[in-house]
Enzyme design. Structure first.
Site, short mmCIF file in Angstrom:
data_model
loop_
_atom_site.label_atom_id
_atom_site.label_comp_id
_atom_site.label_asym_id
_atom_site.label_seq_id
_atom_site.Cartn_x
_atom_site.Cartn_y
_atom_site.Cartn_z
N ASP A 142 -16.21 18.85 26.15
CA ASP A 142 -17.01 19.73 25.29
C ASP A 142 -16.31 19.94 23.95
OD1 ASP A 142 -19.07 21.37 24.54
OD2 ASP A 142 -18.50 23.05 25.84
N HIS A 171 -18.98 12.91 18.61
CA HIS A 171 -19.22 12.15 19.84
C HIS A 171 -18.48 10.80 19.79
CE1 HIS A 171 -21.94 15.18 21.07
NE2 HIS A 171 -22.92 14.87 20.25
N LEU A 191 -8.37 2.58 39.28
CA LEU A 191 -9.10 3.82 38.99
C LEU A 191 -10.61 3.58 38.88
CD1 LEU A 191 -8.27 6.68 36.72
CD2 LEU A 191 -10.17 5.33 35.95
C1 FPP Z 1 -20.48 18.10 24.46
O1 FPP Z 1 -20.04 18.50 23.20
C2 FPP Z 1 -20.48 16.64 24.52
C3 FPP Z 1 -21.53 15.87 24.87
C4 FPP Z 1 -22.83 16.39 25.30
C5 FPP Z 1 -21.43 14.41 24.81
C6 FPP Z 1 -20.16 13.90 25.35
C7 FPP Z 1 -20.02 12.47 25.08
C8 FPP Z 1 -18.87 11.88 24.75
C9 FPP Z 1 -17.59 12.55 24.64
C10 FPP Z 1 -18.82 10.44 24.56
C11 FPP Z 1 -18.95 9.80 25.88
C12 FPP Z 1 -18.48 8.45 25.86
C13 FPP Z 1 -19.06 7.47 26.54
C14 FPP Z 1 -18.37 6.20 26.60
C15 FPP Z 1 -20.38 7.59 27.18
P1 FPP Z 1 -21.04 19.28 22.26
O2 FPP Z 1 -21.82 18.29 21.49
O3 FPP Z 1 -21.89 20.21 23.08
O4 FPP Z 1 -20.07 20.06 21.34
P2 FPP Z 1 -20.28 21.52 20.73
O5 FPP Z 1 -20.39 22.46 21.89
O6 FPP Z 1 -19.06 21.73 19.92
O7 FPP Z 1 -21.54 21.46 19.91
#
Ligand code: FPP
Length: 258
Positions: free
Chosen positions: A38, A55, A149
């Site tokens: 997050d 992201h 893994l």
């Molecule tokens: C939450 O942060 C994050 C997500 C919903 C997306 C997570 C995805 C990745 C880290 C990339 C994944 C990688 C692969 C290879 C699939 P948020 O956007 O809710 O952050 P915020 O709360 O600060 O707005």
């Protein structure tokens, strides 16, 4: 002398990390680590960048953490990449997140194969764009014989829906006589969940200072140790993972016993 000692300490963060890694490896390393990644949006906002930049950076962290988890002997690393509720986000953001598995696997699949990593996926395949699904299915196929893994992507995953689907399947099997009501127990029920071949997480990490589960592995986390950090996911690094495991190793897990 004190100054010298401080200098010496500051000069070697990576060698210090190496020492900590070696120490962590001498004790029980969590077999399954699950991560709620997050804070990508906030990371980007702090830098006046579009949310998707967060992201993208977060995707690179997945690689870094997979590498270390593999080195530490972790058996399964589950990363919550997209929830069933995340469809509510703007379409451009959803489309971008859905392009990340393609990019991640295009870039890192050879490395994952070389590291003996097995790619898995947990989530609803319907609604996923065809390109996302085919990238994942190709990676799952190409790594299926790997024995190291398991990197388990929770993508279009929602725990309540997963439990309801499992209840429906169990009911169907009871109605058709395949299963007897008396055979329903924690073990048999678990086999109807998306995590059926995956052990429950030992350690759950959530970044960005939010202290909630957000519909993630509600059944599977019953006895898991939780570790929360204020660090935003794109800033999460090897030291943070080692710190989480060190805390885990200092805890006493009693599973309801004494
Ligand atoms: C939450 O942060 C994050 C997500 C919903 C997306 C997570 C995805 C990745 C880290 C990339 C994944 C990688 C692969 C290879 C699939 P948020 O956007 O809710 O952050 P915020 O709360 O600060 O707005």
């Amino acid at each position: 002398m004190l100054k010298k000692l401080k200098l010496w300490r500051n000069s070697g963060p990576s060698s210090n990390l190496q020492e900590r890694i070696q120490q962590v490896k001498q004790q029980k390393v969590p077999s399954h680590i699950a991560i709620i990644m997050d804070g990508n949006g906030r990371w980007a906002k702090k830098r006046a960048l579009p949310r998707v930049a967060g992201h993208h950076e977060g995707m690179k962290v997945v690689r870094k953490i997979t590498k270390l988890a593999s080195e530490l002997g972790v058996k399964t690393l589950t990363v919550y990449a997209f929830s069933t509720e995340n469809w509510k986000r703007p379409k451009t953001e959803v489309d971008y997140i859905m392009s990340l598995p393609d990019e991640f696997l295009d870039t890192f699949l050879p490395e994952l194969v070389a590291e003996n990593v097995q790619v898995k996926m947990m989530g609803y395949k319907q609604n996923l764009p065809a390109h996302t699904l085919s990238a994942l299915e190709r990676a799952i196929h190409e790594t299926k014989d790997n024995t190291g893994l398991s990197l388990n992507f929770a993508l279009n995953y929602g725990s309540r829906a997963e439990i309801i689907e499992a209840v429906k399947d169990v009911l169907k099997e009871c109605k058709s006589g395949i299963m007897d009501e008396n055979d329903i127990n924690e073990e048999t029920f678990s086999a109807y969940l998306m995590s059926k071949n995956i052990e429950d997480p030992d350690l759950l990490i959530r970044t960005s200072g939010e202290i909630r589960l957000s519909n993630f592995m509600l059944w599977q986390l019953a006895y898991t140790e939780f570790w929360f950090t204020d660090v935003l996911w794109p800033d999460f690094n090897e030291e943070h993972l080692v710190e989480a495991i060190e805390v885990f190793q200092r805890r006493q897990r009693r599973f309801g016993g004494v």
